[in-house]
Write an enzyme that holds these catalytic residues in place. Structure first.
Site, PDB file in Angstrom:
ATOM      1  N   THR A   8       0.952  -1.168  -0.109  1.00 42.96           N
ATOM      2  CA  THR A   8      -0.079   0.176  -0.079  1.00 42.96           C
ATOM      3  C   THR A   8       0.874   1.269  -0.005  1.00 42.96           C
ATOM      4  O   THR A   8       2.153   1.108   0.585  1.00 42.96           O
ATOM      5  CB  THR A   8      -0.861   0.090   1.257  1.00 42.96           C
ATOM      6  OG1 THR A   8      -0.313   0.709   2.331  1.00 42.96           O
ATOM      7  CG2 THR A   8      -1.470  -1.387   1.791  1.00 42.96           C
ATOM      8  N   ASP A  41      -9.901   7.446   2.352  1.00 43.29           N
ATOM      9  CA  ASP A  41      -8.690   7.284   1.442  1.00 43.29           C
ATOM     10  C   ASP A  41      -9.226   7.344   0.047  1.00 43.29           C
ATOM     11  O   ASP A  41      -8.686   6.459  -0.756  1.00 43.29           O
ATOM     12  CB  ASP A  41      -7.524   6.221   1.679  1.00 43.29           C
ATOM     13  CG  ASP A  41      -6.210   6.314   0.844  1.00 43.29           C
ATOM     14  OD1 ASP A  41      -6.206   7.436   0.152  1.00 43.29           O
ATOM     15  OD2 ASP A  41      -5.790   5.274   0.592  1.00 43.29           O
ATOM     16  N   HIS A  59     -10.573  12.303  -2.158  1.00 46.76           N
ATOM     17  CA  HIS A  59      -9.682  13.320  -1.448  1.00 46.76           C
ATOM     18  C   HIS A  59     -10.230  14.692  -1.810  1.00 46.76           C
ATOM     19  O   HIS A  59      -9.629  15.483  -1.995  1.00 46.76           O
ATOM     20  CB  HIS A  59      -8.417  13.188  -1.619  1.00 46.76           C
ATOM     21  CG  HIS A  59      -7.699  11.896  -1.299  1.00 46.76           C
ATOM     22  ND1 HIS A  59      -7.807  11.487   0.011  1.00 46.76           N
ATOM     23  CD2 HIS A  59      -7.177  10.938  -2.015  1.00 46.76           C
ATOM     24  CE1 HIS A  59      -7.251  10.462   0.174  1.00 46.76           C
ATOM     25  NE2 HIS A  59      -6.831   9.926  -0.976  1.00 46.76           N
TER      26      HIS A  59
HETATM   27  C1  LIG Z   1      -5.591   6.264  -3.443  1.00 41.18           C
HETATM   28  S1  LIG Z   1      -6.769   4.875  -4.104  1.00 41.18           S
HETATM   29  C2  LIG Z   1      -7.036   4.038  -2.594  1.00 41.18           C
HETATM   30  C3  LIG Z   1      -6.118   3.219  -2.122  1.00 41.18           C
HETATM   31  C4  LIG Z   1      -6.067   2.150  -1.051  1.00 41.18           C
HETATM   32  N1  LIG Z   1      -6.927   2.682   0.214  1.00 41.18           N
HETATM   33  C5  LIG Z   1      -4.649   1.742  -0.281  1.00 41.18           C
HETATM   34  O1  LIG Z   1      -4.264   2.219   0.553  1.00 41.18           O
HETATM   35  O2  LIG Z   1      -4.295   0.840  -0.898  1.00 41.18           O
HETATM   36  C6  LIG Z   1      -8.284   5.967  -3.960  1.00 41.18           C
HETATM   37  C7  LIG Z   1      -9.579   5.080  -4.650  1.00 41.18           C
HETATM   38  O3  LIG Z   1     -10.661   5.922  -4.303  1.00 41.18           O
HETATM   39  C8  LIG Z   1     -11.745   5.535  -5.239  1.00 41.18           C
HETATM   40  N2  LIG Z   1     -12.793   6.697  -5.484  1.00 41.18           N
HETATM   41  C9  LIG Z   1     -12.466   7.941  -6.037  1.00 41.18           C
HETATM   42  N3  LIG Z   1     -13.360   8.697  -5.959  1.00 41.18           N
HETATM   43  C10 LIG Z   1     -14.314   7.860  -5.160  1.00 41.18           C
HETATM   44  C11 LIG Z   1     -15.679   8.474  -4.739  1.00 41.18           C
HETATM   45  N4  LIG Z   1     -16.430   9.291  -5.070  1.00 41.18           N
HETATM   46  N5  LIG Z   1     -16.430   7.480  -3.837  1.00 41.18           N
HETATM   47  C12 LIG Z   1     -15.584   6.239  -3.479  1.00 41.18           C
HETATM   48  N6  LIG Z   1     -14.313   5.874  -4.084  1.00 41.18           N
HETATM   49  C13 LIG Z   1     -13.700   6.855  -4.708  1.00 41.18           C
HETATM   50  C14 LIG Z   1     -10.855   5.385  -6.564  1.00 41.18           C
HETATM   51  O4  LIG Z   1     -11.458   4.484  -7.342  1.00 41.18           O
HETATM   52  C15 LIG Z   1      -9.506   4.774  -5.764  1.00 41.18           C
HETATM   53  O5  LIG Z   1      -9.753   3.406  -5.782  1.00 41.18           O
END
Ligand SMILES: C[S@@+](CC[C@H](N)C(=O)[O-])C[C@H]1O[C@@H](n2cnc3c(N)ncnc32)[C@H](O)[C@@H]1O
Length: 236
Positions: free
Chosen positions: A19, A120, A123
């Site tokens: 991660t 996460d 953002h």
């Molecule tokens: C930085 S990655 C997460 C990484 C994971 N938590 C890790 O630490 O391995 C961000 C994720 O948030 C999801 N995402 C983006 N916009 C979102 C939303 N509005 N609601 C839920 N998930 C979302 C993306 O599809 C992506 O898979």
């Protein structure tokens, strides 16, 4: 020959599970500090953002890390993309957007009350705030809400602002919650404490990261309770 201490568990596990919570970011050590006392409890943990974005074959790294770290916990993730491929024993995921309050309510109806929430996801400031407002009240007493990448509060591309005092950013919300910790001391006749004033027990700020703990925050002011006249506190 040096007798070096082994790195804290979550630093090791974050590296093992690939991660970005260690290496690209330095969040694992903060998680270690806050989560270690509860590691063996039968917790319900929900992480917003499973990882891998639109690629259905990717993601789940942090969910597998949490599963390894918390041997008795149920681990849930949610993502705007279909991440059902990462499901396994003790890991379940939901598909939907983190700013959709109805979706979040249905998620918690399915999981039951939460002990830990980790944001996460996108953002985007509006999303971070919407998720916090919907999910913090669904934490159990003593629950912990963690938000990563709070630097986006200063970046307009994420709905943040160059002005650190601008309303509608995640950091502005958390800074206001810090004032709420002291709501009993406010010299504002008729002020009604909000749900968050009364239920945020502590806040912990780090570089790009915030933890908010749920707990009763309803102690009276020592000065105002002792009938010290507010005018005396205001001063000459
Ligand atoms: C930085 S990655 C997460 C990484 C994971 N938590 C890790 O630490 O391995 C961000 C994720 O948030 C999801 N995402 C983006 N916009 C979102 C939303 N509005 N609601 C839920 N998930 C979302 C993306 O599809 C992506 O898979």
């Amino acid at each position: 020959m040096g007798l070096e201490r082994p790195p804290p568990d979550l630093v090791r596990l974050a590296t093992l599970h690939r991660t970005d919570k260690w290496g690209r970011h330095w969040y694992a050590r903060h998680y270690q500090t806050h989560f270690e006392p509860r590691r063996l409890e039968p917790l319900t943990l929900l992480e917003i953002g499973v990882g891998g974005y639109e690629d259905p074959a990717k993601g789940g790294e942090s969910l597998r890390m949490w599963k390894a770290y918390f041997p008795n916990a149920r681990i849930f993730g949610l993502d705007v993309f279909d991440k059902s491929g990462v499901e396994e024993d003790r890991i379940r995921v939901f598909q939907g957007s983190q700013e959709d309050r109805g979706f979040l309510e249905r998620v918690v109806d399915a999981t039951g009350p939460l002990d830990i929430v980790i944001d996460d996801g996108s953002h985007q400031n509006a999303h971070v705030i919407a998720s916090f407002e919907a999910l913090f009240p669904r934490l159990r007493e003593g629950g912990i809400y963690a938000v990563e990448d709070t630097q986006t509060a200063y970046w307009p591309r994420y709905g943040g602002s160059l002005d650190v005092d601008a309303p509608h950013t995640s950091m502005r919300l958390f800074k206001r919650l810090a004032d709420g910790l002291n709501h009993a001391e406010l010299i504002r006749p008729g002020y009604t404490p909000s749900f968050f004033d009364l239920n945020v027990a502590s806040l912990h700020f780090y570089h790009n990261m915030v933890f908010a703990y749920r707990g009763r925050n309803d102690a009276e002011s020592n000065m105002l309770r002792a009938n010290v006249p507010p005018a005396w506190l205001v001063g000459p």
